[in-house]
Scaffold this motif. Structure first.
Motif, PDB file in Angstrom:
ATOM      1  N   SER A 201       0.837  -1.198   0.000  1.00  0.00           N
ATOM      2  CA  SER A 201       0.000   0.000   0.000  1.00  0.00           C
ATOM      3  C   SER A 201       0.874   1.251   0.000  1.00  0.00           C
ATOM      4  CB  SER A 201      -0.918  -0.007   1.224  1.00  0.00           C
ATOM      5  OG  SER A 201      -0.145   0.120   2.410  1.00  0.00           O
ATOM      6  N   TYR A 202       0.266   2.355  -0.379  1.00  0.00           N
ATOM      7  CA  TYR A 202       0.990   3.623  -0.427  1.00  0.00           C
ATOM      8  C   TYR A 202       1.340   4.137   0.966  1.00  0.00           C
ATOM      9  CZ  TYR A 202       0.270   4.094  -5.456  1.00  0.00           C
ATOM     10  OH  TYR A 202       0.312   3.907  -6.823  1.00  0.00           O
ATOM     11  N   ASP A 203       0.687   3.629   1.987  1.00  0.00           N
ATOM     12  CA  ASP A 203       0.982   4.059   3.357  1.00  0.00           C
ATOM     13  C   ASP A 203       2.180   3.329   3.947  1.00  0.00           C
ATOM     14  OD1 ASP A 203      -1.232   5.716   3.215  1.00  0.00           O
ATOM     15  OD2 ASP A 203      -2.593   4.184   4.025  1.00  0.00           O
ATOM     16  N   SER A 204       2.665   2.301   3.273  1.00  0.00           N
ATOM     17  CA  SER A 204       3.783   1.516   3.812  1.00  0.00           C
ATOM     18  C   SER A 204       5.111   2.236   3.594  1.00  0.00           C
ATOM     19  CB  SER A 204       3.833   0.136   3.142  1.00  0.00           C
ATOM     20  OG  SER A 204       2.639  -0.570   3.357  1.00  0.00           O
ATOM     21  N   MET A 206       8.456   2.361   2.085  1.00  0.00           N
ATOM     22  CA  MET A 206       8.991   1.690   0.906  1.00  0.00           C
ATOM     23  C   MET A 206      10.380   1.110   1.166  1.00  0.00           C
ATOM     24  SD  MET A 206       7.673   4.184  -2.183  1.00  0.00           S
ATOM     25  CE  MET A 206       8.355   3.101  -3.419  1.00  0.00           C
ATOM     26  N   ASP A 207      11.214   1.830   1.923  1.00  0.00           N
ATOM     27  CA  ASP A 207      12.542   1.295   2.252  1.00  0.00           C
ATOM     28  C   ASP A 207      12.431   0.047   3.124  1.00  0.00           C
ATOM     29  OD1 ASP A 207      13.804   3.299   0.831  1.00  0.00           O
ATOM     30  OD2 ASP A 207      13.866   4.660   2.561  1.00  0.00           O
ATOM     31  N   LEU A 208      11.514   0.077   4.085  1.00  0.00           N
ATOM     32  CA  LEU A 208      11.317  -1.066   4.950  1.00  0.00           C
ATOM     33  C   LEU A 208      10.751  -2.260   4.162  1.00  0.00           C
ATOM     34  CD1 LEU A 208      11.484  -2.135   7.844  1.00  0.00           C
ATOM     35  CD2 LEU A 208       9.146  -1.295   8.204  1.00  0.00           C
ATOM     36  N   ALA A 209       9.850  -1.962   3.222  1.00  0.00           N
ATOM     37  CA  ALA A 209       9.275  -3.031   2.397  1.00  0.00           C
ATOM     38  C   ALA A 209      10.345  -3.685   1.520  1.00  0.00           C
ATOM     39  CB  ALA A 209       8.151  -2.471   1.539  1.00  0.00           C
ATOM     40  N   LEU A 210      11.262  -2.880   0.981  1.00  0.00           N
ATOM     41  CA  LEU A 210      12.348  -3.438   0.174  1.00  0.00           C
ATOM     42  C   LEU A 210      13.254  -4.328   1.024  1.00  0.00           C
ATOM     43  CD1 LEU A 210      13.214  -3.121  -2.804  1.00  0.00           C
ATOM     44  CD2 LEU A 210      14.861  -1.404  -2.043  1.00  0.00           C
ATOM     45  N   GLN A 211      13.522  -3.874   2.268  1.00  0.00           N
ATOM     46  CA  GLN A 211      14.324  -4.684   3.184  1.00  0.00           C
ATOM     47  C   GLN A 211      13.611  -5.993   3.529  1.00  0.00           C
ATOM     48  OE1 GLN A 211      15.341  -2.603   6.815  1.00  0.00           O
ATOM     49  NE2 GLN A 211      15.868  -4.490   7.884  1.00  0.00           N
ATOM     50  N   ALA A 212      12.291  -5.927   3.700  1.00  0.00           N
ATOM     51  CA  ALA A 212      11.521  -7.125   4.036  1.00  0.00           C
ATOM     52  C   ALA A 212      11.531  -8.132   2.877  1.00  0.00           C
ATOM     53  CB  ALA A 212      10.093  -6.741   4.395  1.00  0.00           C
ATOM     54  N   ALA A 213      11.444  -7.634   1.652  1.00  0.00           N
ATOM     55  CA  ALA A 213      11.468  -8.530   0.490  1.00  0.00           C
ATOM     56  C   ALA A 213      12.804  -9.256   0.398  1.00  0.00           C
ATOM     57  CB  ALA A 213      11.195  -7.737  -0.784  1.00  0.00           C
ATOM     58  N   THR A 266       6.283 -17.170   3.335  1.00  0.00           N
ATOM     59  CA  THR A 266       7.298 -16.375   4.035  1.00  0.00           C
ATOM     60  C   THR A 266       7.018 -14.881   3.882  1.00  0.00           C
ATOM     61  OG1 THR A 266       8.926 -18.120   3.550  1.00  0.00           O
ATOM     62  CG2 THR A 266       9.780 -15.997   4.290  1.00  0.00           C
ATOM     63  N   THR A 267       6.518 -14.454   2.724  1.00  0.00           N
ATOM     64  CA  THR A 267       6.208 -13.037   2.502  1.00  0.00           C
ATOM     65  C   THR A 267       5.147 -12.552   3.477  1.00  0.00           C
ATOM     66  OG1 THR A 267       6.784 -13.169   0.161  1.00  0.00           O
ATOM     67  CG2 THR A 267       5.339 -11.363   0.837  1.00  0.00           C
ATOM     68  N   VAL A 268       4.096 -13.330   3.652  1.00  0.00           N
ATOM     69  CA  VAL A 268       3.023 -12.927   4.580  1.00  0.00           C
ATOM     70  C   VAL A 268       3.567 -12.817   6.005  1.00  0.00           C
ATOM     71  CG1 VAL A 268       0.822 -13.609   5.581  1.00  0.00           C
ATOM     72  CG2 VAL A 268       1.206 -13.886   3.129  1.00  0.00           C
ATOM     73  N   LYS A 269       4.391 -13.780   6.424  1.00  0.00           N
ATOM     74  CA  LYS A 269       4.940 -13.742   7.782  1.00  0.00           C
ATOM     75  C   LYS A 269       5.837 -12.530   7.987  1.00  0.00           C
ATOM     76  CE  LYS A 269       4.895 -18.784   8.295  1.00  0.00           C
ATOM     77  NZ  LYS A 269       5.744 -20.000   8.461  1.00  0.00           N
ATOM     78  N   GLY A 275       4.724  -4.877   9.714  1.00  0.00           N
ATOM     79  CA  GLY A 275       3.551  -4.038   9.568  1.00  0.00           C
ATOM     80  C   GLY A 275       3.345  -3.496   8.164  1.00  0.00           C
ATOM     81  N   ILE A 276       3.802  -4.210   7.185  1.00  0.00           N
ATOM     82  CA  ILE A 276       3.633  -3.788   5.791  1.00  0.00           C
ATOM     83  C   ILE A 276       2.313  -4.345   5.272  1.00  0.00           C
ATOM     84  CG2 ILE A 276       4.600  -3.933   3.461  1.00  0.00           C
ATOM     85  CD1 ILE A 276       7.348  -4.283   4.801  1.00  0.00           C
ATOM     86  N   VAL A 277       1.506  -3.456   4.743  1.00  0.00           N
ATOM     87  CA  VAL A 277       0.151  -3.822   4.328  1.00  0.00           C
ATOM     88  C   VAL A 277       0.163  -4.241   2.858  1.00  0.00           C
ATOM     89  CG1 VAL A 277      -2.229  -3.042   4.062  1.00  0.00           C
ATOM     90  CG2 VAL A 277      -0.854  -2.254   6.010  1.00  0.00           C
ATOM     91  N   ILE A 278      -0.398  -5.416   2.611  1.00  0.00           N
ATOM     92  CA  ILE A 278      -0.622  -5.869   1.235  1.00  0.00           C
ATOM     93  C   ILE A 278      -2.049  -5.497   0.857  1.00  0.00           C
ATOM     94  CG2 ILE A 278      -0.695  -7.861  -0.311  1.00  0.00           C
ATOM     95  CD1 ILE A 278       1.284  -9.253   1.518  1.00  0.00           C
ATOM     96  N   PRO A 279      -2.245  -4.556  -0.052  1.00  0.00           N
ATOM     97  CA  PRO A 279      -3.601  -4.077  -0.343  1.00  0.00           C
ATOM     98  C   PRO A 279      -4.445  -5.143  -1.033  1.00  0.00           C
ATOM     99  CG  PRO A 279      -2.074  -3.165  -1.922  1.00  0.00           C
ATOM    100  CD  PRO A 279      -1.239  -3.917  -0.925  1.00  0.00           C
ATOM    101  N   PHE A 280      -5.714  -5.043  -0.810  1.00  0.00           N
ATOM    102  CA  PHE A 280      -6.664  -5.918  -1.482  1.00  0.00           C
ATOM    103  C   PHE A 280      -7.952  -5.138  -1.696  1.00  0.00           C
ATOM    104  CE2 PHE A 280      -6.992  -6.562   3.058  1.00  0.00           C
ATOM    105  CZ  PHE A 280      -8.348  -6.504   3.305  1.00  0.00           C
TER     106      PHE A 280
END
Length: 305
Positions: A201-204, A206-213, A266-269, A275-280
């Motif tokens: 989501s746009y509220d996440s 982005m740097d943290l999401a890249l690290q999580a991936a 693993t991605t969901v966990k 706290g990264i939101v996967i939009p739906f």
């Protein structure tokens, strides 16, 4: 007594004559001469020599060509060599009976032209099968896709390729179709690359999401699912209804389903941990009460006398 003996001799002579005429023994005696017997023996020896040469050529071909060609190609080459041997033997036997082979070749040429016009599609598949064998673009056991049809190769023939789908259905693909369209062979290389879509989501952050991936890839590498060489890579690929985050990984081609299961779980966990939101897609449903219909007052009718 003498009369009985004479009668028996006459009957025996008649039976012998009848048997001789029925079996055409006189005609057989004309052919069973020493020159003809020598011809028969020479013919049998020649056919035996043909057979030995055929076996020798087949052995040498299997010994040398098997290193360059696939097993299914060797099966086809052995069939062609066997057909050639039979043709040579038949032509040799025909020549022994004094049959003019030029007439046979002429008749075969005319028949070949007629058959060629009647079986243009089969001839096209035959030529295409030759190119498939030379290119070696597939082998038995490979998982391929042709014109939207995919499955595991069971047989590669001169006219068609037989595959079975993952739900165990047999599909026959003409060789001309394979040559005339794009062939995808998923089993040609040992390593395979897959790009996973991980929208956020746009509220996440982005740097943290890249690290999580990248952490997802590291966890799967420790489990032996994702290969370390080439190394996995996470990157952004534009904006849309969500931020398009992608994870490209390499894995063993035989572990496609295991790799998908490992990456998604693993991605969901990991995303939930950070706290990264996967939009739906969400729908807001409002229930409205049905208004009561308005009723008009009844008109009073008065009667006059």
């Amino acid at each position: 007594m003498d009369d009985a003996v004479e009668a028996a001799k006459e009957v025996t002579a008649e039976v012998a004559e009848t048997t001789k005429s029925f079996l055409h023994i006189d005609d057989l005696q004309k052919y069973l001469t020493w020159p003809n017997m020598m011809k028969i023996i020479a013919s049998l020896v020649t056919i035996f020599l043909f057979f030995l040469v055929y076996k020798l050529i087949r052995h040498l071909m299997n010994k040398t060509a098997s290193k360059k060609f696939q097993p299914h190609t060797m099966v086809i080459l052995n069939k062609l060599l066997r057909y050639l041997f039979f043709v040579l033997v038949v032509m040799y036997v025909l020549s022994l009976f004094g049959i003019d082979l030029s007439a046979v070749w002429g008749a075969a040429g005319i028949a070949g032209i007629a058959i060629g016009f009647a079986a243009q599609t089969s001839f096209s598949n035959l030529i295409s099968g030759f190119f498939i064998m030379v290119e070696r673009s597939m082998k038995i056991g490979d998982y391929i896709e042709v014109s939207g049809v995919s499955g595991i190769v069971d047989n590669i023939g001169l006219l068609s390729v037989s595959i079975h789908t993952l739900d165990n259905q047999l599909i026959r693909i003409p060789n001309s179709t394979i040559i005339g369209t794009n062939l995808i062979n998923y089993s040609h290389f040992e390593k395979r690359r897959f790009v996973f879509d991980l929208p956020i989501s746009y509220d996440s952050d982005m740097d943290l999401a890249l690290q999580a991936a990248n952490e997802v890839a590291d966890i799967c590498m420790k489990e032996g699912i994702v290969l370390t060489d080439p190394a996995p890579k996470a990157y952004y690929d534009g904006f849309g209804s969500a931020v398009n985050l992608k994870l490209a990984i390499w894995f063993d081609r035989t572990k496609l389903l295991d790799t998908k299961n490992a990456i998604y779980t693993t991605t969901v966990k990991v995303f939930n941990k950070y706290g990264i939101v996967i939009p739906f897609t969400r729908y807001d449903i409002s229930i409205l009460e049905k208004p009561e219909p308005k009723t008009e007052p009844k008109k009073r009718i008065t009667k006059t006398k």
